[in-house]
Design a protein around this motif. Sequence first.
Motif, PDB file in Angstrom:
ATOM      1  N   ALA A 293     -27.712 -43.358  41.993  1.00  0.00           N
ATOM      2  CA  ALA A 293     -27.807 -43.281  40.532  1.00  0.00           C
ATOM      3  C   ALA A 293     -29.269 -43.209  40.102  1.00  0.00           C
ATOM      4  O   ALA A 293     -29.625 -42.467  39.172  1.00  0.00           O
ATOM      5  N   GLY A 294     -30.119 -43.953  40.782  1.00  0.00           N
ATOM      6  CA  GLY A 294     -31.548 -43.909  40.478  1.00  0.00           C
ATOM      7  C   GLY A 294     -32.146 -42.538  40.733  1.00  0.00           C
ATOM      8  O   GLY A 294     -33.017 -42.078  39.981  1.00  0.00           O
ATOM      9  N   TRP A 295     -31.656 -41.867  41.795  1.00  0.00           N
ATOM     10  CA  TRP A 295     -32.158 -40.518  42.089  1.00  0.00           C
ATOM     11  C   TRP A 295     -31.793 -39.571  40.958  1.00  0.00           C
ATOM     12  O   TRP A 295     -32.629 -38.784  40.505  1.00  0.00           O
ATOM     13  N   TYR A 296     -30.563 -39.627  40.462  1.00  0.00           N
ATOM     14  CA  TYR A 296     -30.170 -38.761  39.351  1.00  0.00           C
ATOM     15  C   TYR A 296     -30.983 -39.068  38.090  1.00  0.00           C
ATOM     16  O   TYR A 296     -31.348 -38.159  37.339  1.00  0.00           O
ATOM     17  N   GLU A 297     -31.278 -40.331  37.862  1.00  0.00           N
ATOM     18  CA  GLU A 297     -32.094 -40.686  36.708  1.00  0.00           C
ATOM     19  C   GLU A 297     -33.492 -40.087  36.822  1.00  0.00           C
ATOM     20  O   GLU A 297     -34.068 -39.636  35.827  1.00  0.00           O
ATOM     21  N   ARG A 298     -34.030 -40.038  38.047  1.00  0.00           N
ATOM     22  CA  ARG A 298     -35.344 -39.409  38.234  1.00  0.00           C
ATOM     23  C   ARG A 298     -35.273 -37.901  38.038  1.00  0.00           C
ATOM     24  O   ARG A 298     -36.302 -37.251  37.807  1.00  0.00           O
ATOM     25  N   GLN A 299     -34.072 -37.330  38.123  1.00  0.00           N
ATOM     26  CA  GLN A 299     -33.892 -35.897  37.868  1.00  0.00           C
ATOM     27  C   GLN A 299     -33.671 -35.602  36.386  1.00  0.00           C
ATOM     28  O   GLN A 299     -33.425 -34.460  36.008  1.00  0.00           O
ATOM     29  N   GLY A 300     -33.746 -36.617  35.548  1.00  0.00           N
ATOM     30  CA  GLY A 300     -33.621 -36.405  34.112  1.00  0.00           C
ATOM     31  C   GLY A 300     -32.283 -36.790  33.517  1.00  0.00           C
ATOM     32  O   GLY A 300     -32.038 -36.543  32.328  1.00  0.00           O
ATOM     33  N   PHE A 301     -31.400 -37.407  34.318  1.00  0.00           N
ATOM     34  CA  PHE A 301     -30.085 -37.818  33.819  1.00  0.00           C
ATOM     35  C   PHE A 301     -30.146 -39.242  33.272  1.00  0.00           C
ATOM     36  O   PHE A 301     -31.004 -40.039  33.659  1.00  0.00           O
ATOM     37  N   THR A 302     -29.199 -39.542  32.395  1.00  0.00           N
ATOM     38  CA  THR A 302     -29.073 -40.877  31.811  1.00  0.00           C
ATOM     39  C   THR A 302     -27.710 -41.454  32.178  1.00  0.00           C
ATOM     40  O   THR A 302     -26.682 -40.787  32.000  1.00  0.00           O
ATOM     41  N   ALA A 303     -27.698 -42.677  32.694  1.00  0.00           N
ATOM     42  CA  ALA A 303     -26.442 -43.328  33.045  1.00  0.00           C
ATOM     43  C   ALA A 303     -25.650 -43.633  31.772  1.00  0.00           C
ATOM     44  O   ALA A 303     -26.200 -44.120  30.782  1.00  0.00           O
TER      45      ALA A 303
END
Length: 321
Positions: A293-303
Amino acid sequence: MVRDVEDGDRAWVREVLAGAWAGTRVVVRGRSRDAAGLPGFVAVEDGRRVGLLTYDTGPTGLEVVTLNAVEPGIGAGTALLDGARRVAAEHGLTRVWLITTNDNVDALRFYQRRGMRITAVHPGGVDRGRLVKPAIPLDGKYGIEIHDEIELEATAAGVRIRDGAMTDIPAVLGLLDAATEWLVSLGRTGQRGTAPHSTNPRRLAAMAAWVSAGHLHVAEVGGRPAGALAVGTAPDYVPSVAGPELYVNLLVGSRAHRGIGGLLLGHARVLAVRRGLPLLRVDCYAGGDRALAGWYERQGFTATDPFTVGDWPGQVLQQRL
């Protein structure tokens, strides 16, 4: 040699842009930007500045806003375009694109000979641009009237992303198996379990359905699959949203090719924007340290929404485009 634009280049950049574009402001698809303030590259030959490229980045990739070979015929344009493709790959962007005009036949030849493809024609695009920048001339090269915008694109350096085929299924399952083996070696068995995907009939059926629907996309490096992406509609186990969206159903990359996952996510953004879909969503394993989930957040996504399937904890993430 190609290097980044430096502070000492700014006066020269403004001079080049003003001479080539009737000012430093450039209008593309009705959007006006001051190209002198954008990041860019300078091509240098024997200490002379022989070419300039300015660019912008966004969800649809790296846009080449201006490209000028100050001294034509010595490879400056090619070197600058190669630099743009390298930077796109470093930023996790799969697409390098640009807009030229219908009269610019020399540029159309140049770009296509360097692997760029015409992906769209915008009739009257320049006519609409004159409403924003009246200084755009009416007549262009070879006495051709300037009316239309022509869009070209290429993939980032070293990577080709194409539609998946049935023959790709064994290789994609192999990538999933390799990812599972790596996670197991780290003791992280909660994310994908321990069983191979290549012997799972449900996984095989899902792959075949994605290929048939045109939802599977494969990233190639050196002609061999190095990652895969499947996009479509949200699965039943995640909360629904109001309005249109594109959902990432599968994302896997080879550990031998760092950054493939980010490039494929960039391709998903391009697909969404082209289809007029303003939202990109994905879900992932959210157990343990929430590393994925942290990797996706670094790609610009929001949980957004946590969920569980049985005892498997998941997390939905989204990105507005």
